[in-house]
Structures are given as C-alpha cells and as structure tokens.
Motif scaffolding. Structure first.
Motif, PDB file in Angstrom:
ATOM      1  N   ALA A  22       0.829  -1.205   0.000  1.00 60.48           N
ATOM      2  CA  ALA A  22       0.000   0.000   0.000  1.00 60.48           C
ATOM      3  C   ALA A  22       0.866   1.259   0.000  1.00 60.48           C
ATOM      4  CB  ALA A  22      -0.927  -0.005   1.211  1.00 60.48           C
ATOM      5  N   ALA A  23       1.980   1.224   0.739  1.00 57.60           N
ATOM      6  CA  ALA A  23       2.888   2.372   0.766  1.00 57.60           C
ATOM      7  C   ALA A  23       3.512   2.599  -0.608  1.00 57.60           C
ATOM      8  CB  ALA A  23       3.975   2.158   1.814  1.00 57.60           C
ATOM      9  N   ALA A  24       3.909   1.527  -1.270  1.00 53.54           N
ATOM     10  CA  ALA A  24       4.536   1.639  -2.581  1.00 53.54           C
ATOM     11  C   ALA A  24       3.558   2.172  -3.633  1.00 53.54           C
ATOM     12  CB  ALA A  24       5.090   0.281  -3.013  1.00 53.54           C
ATOM     13  N   GLU A  25       2.271   1.880  -3.442  1.00 50.01           N
ATOM     14  CA  GLU A  25       1.259   2.282  -4.415  1.00 50.01           C
ATOM     15  C   GLU A  25       0.509   3.545  -4.000  1.00 50.01           C
ATOM     16  OE1 GLU A  25       0.240  -2.261  -6.020  1.00 50.01           O
ATOM     17  OE2 GLU A  25      -1.177  -1.222  -4.706  1.00 50.01           O
ATOM     18  N   MET A  26       0.944   4.166  -2.925  1.00 47.00           N
ATOM     19  CA  MET A  26       0.193   5.292  -2.370  1.00 47.00           C
ATOM     20  C   MET A  26      -0.014   6.417  -3.378  1.00 47.00           C
ATOM     21  SD  MET A  26      -1.436   6.859  -0.012  1.00 47.00           S
ATOM     22  CE  MET A  26      -1.174   5.899   1.480  1.00 47.00           C
ATOM     23  N   LEU A  27       1.019   6.801  -4.098  1.00 49.47           N
ATOM     24  CA  LEU A  27       0.912   7.940  -5.002  1.00 49.47           C
ATOM     25  C   LEU A  27       0.541   7.558  -6.421  1.00 49.47           C
ATOM     26  CD1 LEU A  27       4.016  10.042  -3.844  1.00 49.47           C
ATOM     27  CD2 LEU A  27       1.620  10.280  -3.159  1.00 49.47           C
ATOM     28  N   TRP A  29      -1.128   4.151  -8.361  1.00 47.97           N
ATOM     29  CA  TRP A  29      -1.596   2.769  -8.401  1.00 47.97           C
ATOM     30  C   TRP A  29      -1.458   2.225  -9.822  1.00 47.97           C
ATOM     31  CZ3 TRP A  29      -5.552   0.111 -10.956  1.00 47.97           C
ATOM     32  CH2 TRP A  29      -5.791  -1.199 -10.507  1.00 47.97           C
ATOM     33  N   HIS A  30      -0.558   1.277 -10.004  1.00 49.19           N
ATOM     34  CA  HIS A  30      -0.381   0.538 -11.258  1.00 49.19           C
ATOM     35  C   HIS A  30      -0.263   1.458 -12.470  1.00 49.19           C
ATOM     36  CE1 HIS A  30      -2.149  -3.508  -9.573  1.00 49.19           C
ATOM     37  NE2 HIS A  30      -1.395  -2.862  -8.685  1.00 49.19           N
ATOM     38  N   GLY A  31       0.483   2.546 -12.311  1.00 52.33           N
ATOM     39  CA  GLY A  31       0.707   3.442 -13.442  1.00 52.33           C
ATOM     40  C   GLY A  31      -0.456   4.346 -13.783  1.00 52.33           C
ATOM     41  N   SER A  32      -1.466   4.393 -12.920  1.00 45.69           N
ATOM     42  CA  SER A  32      -2.629   5.240 -13.210  1.00 45.69           C
ATOM     43  C   SER A  32      -2.350   6.709 -12.944  1.00 45.69           C
ATOM     44  CB  SER A  32      -3.822   4.805 -12.346  1.00 45.69           C
ATOM     45  OG  SER A  32      -3.558   5.062 -10.975  1.00 45.69           O
ATOM     46  N   GLY A  33      -1.285   6.982 -12.168  1.00 44.15           N
ATOM     47  CA  GLY A  33      -0.995   8.354 -11.789  1.00 44.15           C
ATOM     48  C   GLY A  33      -1.839   8.845 -10.630  1.00 44.15           C
ATOM     49  N   MET A  34      -2.671   7.956 -10.073  1.00 46.35           N
ATOM     50  CA  MET A  34      -3.559   8.336  -8.980  1.00 46.35           C
ATOM     51  C   MET A  34      -3.351   7.417  -7.784  1.00 46.35           C
ATOM     52  SD  MET A  34      -7.258   8.886 -10.855  1.00 46.35           S
ATOM     53  CE  MET A  34      -7.214   7.280 -11.674  1.00 46.35           C
ATOM     54  N   SER A  35      -3.584   7.980  -6.595  1.00 48.66           N
ATOM     55  CA  SER A  35      -3.731   7.150  -5.405  1.00 48.66           C
ATOM     56  C   SER A  35      -5.115   6.513  -5.438  1.00 48.66           C
ATOM     57  CB  SER A  35      -3.599   8.010  -4.149  1.00 48.66           C
ATOM     58  OG  SER A  35      -4.031   7.302  -3.005  1.00 48.66           O
ATOM     59  N   VAL A  36      -5.246   5.346  -4.815  1.00 47.96           N
ATOM     60  CA  VAL A  36      -6.566   4.715  -4.738  1.00 47.96           C
ATOM     61  C   VAL A  36      -7.549   5.648  -4.030  1.00 47.96           C
ATOM     62  CG1 VAL A  36      -7.872   2.770  -3.779  1.00 47.96           C
ATOM     63  CG2 VAL A  36      -5.627   2.373  -4.805  1.00 47.96           C
ATOM     64  N   PRO A  44     -12.917   2.612 -14.049  1.00 48.78           N
ATOM     65  CA  PRO A  44     -12.441   1.254 -14.337  1.00 48.78           C
ATOM     66  C   PRO A  44     -11.335   0.794 -13.399  1.00 48.78           C
ATOM     67  CG  PRO A  44     -11.702   2.802 -16.035  1.00 48.78           C
ATOM     68  CD  PRO A  44     -12.698   3.529 -15.192  1.00 48.78           C
ATOM     69  N   GLU A  45     -10.504   1.729 -12.931  1.00 44.75           N
ATOM     70  CA  GLU A  45      -9.405   1.340 -12.050  1.00 44.75           C
ATOM     71  C   GLU A  45      -9.949   0.769 -10.736  1.00 44.75           C
ATOM     72  OE1 GLU A  45      -8.077   4.652 -14.709  1.00 44.75           O
ATOM     73  OE2 GLU A  45      -9.738   4.402 -13.277  1.00 44.75           O
ATOM     74  N   PHE A  46     -10.860   1.519 -10.108  1.00 45.95           N
ATOM     75  CA  PHE A  46     -11.366   1.025  -8.830  1.00 45.95           C
ATOM     76  C   PHE A  46     -12.282  -0.168  -9.015  1.00 45.95           C
ATOM     77  CE2 PHE A  46     -14.283   0.689  -5.295  1.00 45.95           C
ATOM     78  CZ  PHE A  46     -13.361   0.500  -4.274  1.00 45.95           C
ATOM     79  N   ILE A  47     -13.064  -0.204 -10.065  1.00 45.68           N
ATOM     80  CA  ILE A  47     -13.946  -1.364 -10.291  1.00 45.68           C
ATOM     81  C   ILE A  47     -13.126  -2.648 -10.370  1.00 45.68           C
ATOM     82  CG2 ILE A  47     -15.510  -2.457 -11.931  1.00 45.68           C
ATOM     83  CD1 ILE A  47     -16.798  -0.262 -10.260  1.00 45.68           C
TER      84      ILE A  47
END
Length: 364
Positions: A22-27, A29-36, A44-47
């Motif tokens: 979660a820390a690694a993906e905080m800023l 998420w998977h190249g989306s440029g957004m935090s969850v 689509p990302e959150f779905i």
C-alpha cells in the motif's frame, strides 16, 4: 524503527507485506498516476480493485453462488441496527420476533440495539450474576417458533468466548452471525448461515468497512424505515456502488485477501492460529499467576483475555510489556485485566515473545 508486536483488539495489526505494498502504491496505483484514495468508485481502475476483492473473498470462504457479498460502511455497531431493519420483514407479525444468544459484550449490544426495531427474545444467556465465560448448552436455549432469525456472535472480542459449532434451528429460521473478530481465521460453512457480517478492523483491513455475506432469498425484506444506503437489496443491485463505498478500505481488504491466498488460504491460517493459541494458553495455564476464566471448550483463538493473580501489578506488567515492544495488552475497560488479540497477521514470533515475557514477569 523499533520492531513492536501489536496485540490490539481493533483497529488491529495488518500484514506487513500489505502495508508495504500500500505504501509503494500510495501515489501511483499501477501506473494510473492516482492514489486509490483519489479514484472514482465508478471508474475502471477502482472497479477492477473491487471485483478482485469480491472474487478473492468468495474463493477464500467458499461462498456459494446464491450469496451476495456487500461492502458497506457502519461497522459492527451499525450492523446491529442494519440487520433487523433488513430482516424484520421476513415475519408476518410486526414487530417481528428475533432470537438472541448472549455470550458476551457484543451479542449483548446486538440484543439491545435490535430491541429498538423488533421484539428481541433472549433465547439463552448467562445466569444472573455470572460473567460471560461459556456458551450455554444448546438444549437450554428457548427459541421462538416464529422468529425472523437467530442472532449469534461467533467470537466475542471482549470476553474471549468462541463458538465451535453451528447452532441447530427450528425449520428454516436463518442464522445471522457476527463474525467480526474471527472471520477468515478458521474454515466456515457459509451455507449454514443466512447472513454473516464482519467489521474489517480485526482481520481484514482498516476501520470503516463492513462486509456482509447474505443469501439472496433474504434480500428485499427491509422495513420501510431502513435507509436506502443500508438496504441490502438496493446495495446488492448496485454491486455495492449505490453510494460511495469506503474505497480505500476495500483496497486494503483486497490486498489482505491476496496475502491470505499466498499463505495457503483459510485452512492454512486456521492451523497457524491453533498453534498460536495453544502456545499462549499453555503459558497462561502453567501456574496460577495468570488466569483465563473462559471454559476451555469455548476459548477464543483470536482474543485471549487474562488476569494477574495480584492485580496491583497490572501497571507494572503493562509498562514492562511496552518496554519489550509488546503493545496494546490492556483489557477492555468493561472487564479489566489484560487481553492479547492474535489475529491472522500476528506472527507466531510475536506470541512467543509475549510468552517469554509472561514467564519472565511471573518469575520476577
């Protein structure tokens, strides 16, 4: 950073691997440029996060196809109202009768809250003056003939009492089980229950997320006064997206489900939990310096309350534990004493560290 073992009953310890991801993906998420935390719950990302979480939870618990998995806000106390508001319509009589088995503080809270909406029948509980130290024998339960459902708390977080059996009911009365503090810690036959609910902050994720697993035929029976955001039929029809759900909580829960699968699933976790609980109970039972008051056949694997023989030593015990990095061992204010919560994410090394301290403190 000093390493600690967190024995809090909730919000509770999470797997370190989950927190690191979660820390690694905080800023980003998977190249989306957004935090969850910044994502639209309908994007689509959150779905994709949501769908993975539902699928993995269904796999971990073996949830049958005719059950819906819902993500809601409100926690366990919220569900104490939401459950009767959704199921009271199962009864032709109003107010509906609901049976309760009181085995501790949480089932008592459920009983008291439901009594605001239904006729709450105390089917079983401790005798006057007795504490919550066991589950009343089922042959002593006074179940109603026309109950809308039977409510049980299968693991009492405060009192340390745990069900090791599924109750027998009359006819097709559904069983509603509050599994907040031991869900995913042991195998469960979901088909034996009409509804299972759990606050996430014990074994799943952060506070604020509640999971409801409900059989489809129990949907659509809500009372007119039930808020639409908590009407299970409406929530199910909208795949938990009728209103904005606790998105970050769902994300962390999904990571925890993935972690559990890597550990070998629920069956593997159950064996670890048996080993951890046995290690701690053996230490507490070794002599009379410490005392666990729960009947041995009802002892919780997750929440282990205990008392020092000389309670004037409580503050000294807690100070020494903190110095060792053993945190959150003070018992609930309503019962006193100590409590060690050893959820899935607590490694056996943490339990061994506590056992070593128990032995050392008693020796001194």
């Amino acid at each position: 950073m000093t390493h600690v073992y967190n024995f809090s009953a909730g919000p509770a310890v999470l797997p370190r691997e989950v927190l690191e991801q979660a820390a690694a993906e905080m800023l980003d998420w998977h190249g989306s440029g957004m935090s969850v935390m910044e994502m639209s719950h309908r994007g689509p990302e959150f779905i994709s996060i949501y769908e993975d979480a539902v699928r993995n939870l269904r796999d971990l618990l073996g949830v049958p196809a005719n059950y819906k998995i819902l993500f809601l806000q409100g926690g366990g106390i919220g569900e104490n109202a939401i459950v009767p508001l959704n199921l009271a319509g199962l009864s032709m009589a109003q107010p509906a009768t609901v049976d309760f088995v009181r085995t501790g503080s949480w089932s008592t809270k459920s009983f008291q809250e439901a009594a605001r909406y239904v006729q709450a029948n105390l089917a079983a509980g401790p005798r006057a003056g007795e504490g919550y130290t066991s589950i009343p024998p089922q042959e002593s339960w006074q179940l109603s003939k026309d109950a809308a459902y039977l409510h049980i708390c299968t693991n009492e977080t405060i009192d340390g009492v745990e069900f090791n059996f599924v109750p027998t009911v009359q006819g097709d009365t559904p069983i509603v089980a509050d599994m907040s503090s031991h869900i995913l810690s042991r195998r469960v036959d979901v088909s034996k229950y009409g509804v299972i609910f759990a606050g996430a902050q014990k074994n799943i994720g952060p506070a604020g997320l509640t999971i409801v697993i409900v059989r489809e035929d129990l949907l659509g029976h809500a009372l007119p006064i039930c808020p639409s955001a908590f009407d299970w039929k409406i929530v199910a029809d909208h795949d938990s997206m009728y209103n904005t759900p606790p998105t970050y909580g769902i994300y962390i829960a999904g990571l925890t489900f993935q972690w559990l699968q890597k550990q070998g699933g629920v069956a593997a976790m159950e064996q670890r939990n048996i080993e951890k609980a046995r290690l701690l109970y053996d230490a507490l039972d070794a002599d009379d310096f410490y005392q666990n008051r729960v009947a041995p056949d009802c002892r919780s694997r997750m929440n282990i309350p205990f008392f020092l023989r000389d309670e004037s030593l409580n503050d000294k015990f807690l100070a020494g534990a903190k110095a060792r990095g053993l945190l959150q061992l003070k018992g609930h204010k309503s019962v006193g004493g100590m409590r060690a919560s050893i959820y899935n994410a607590m490694p056996i090394e943490g339990v061994q560290a506590l056992v070593d301290y128990l032995n050392e403190f008693a020796g001194r």
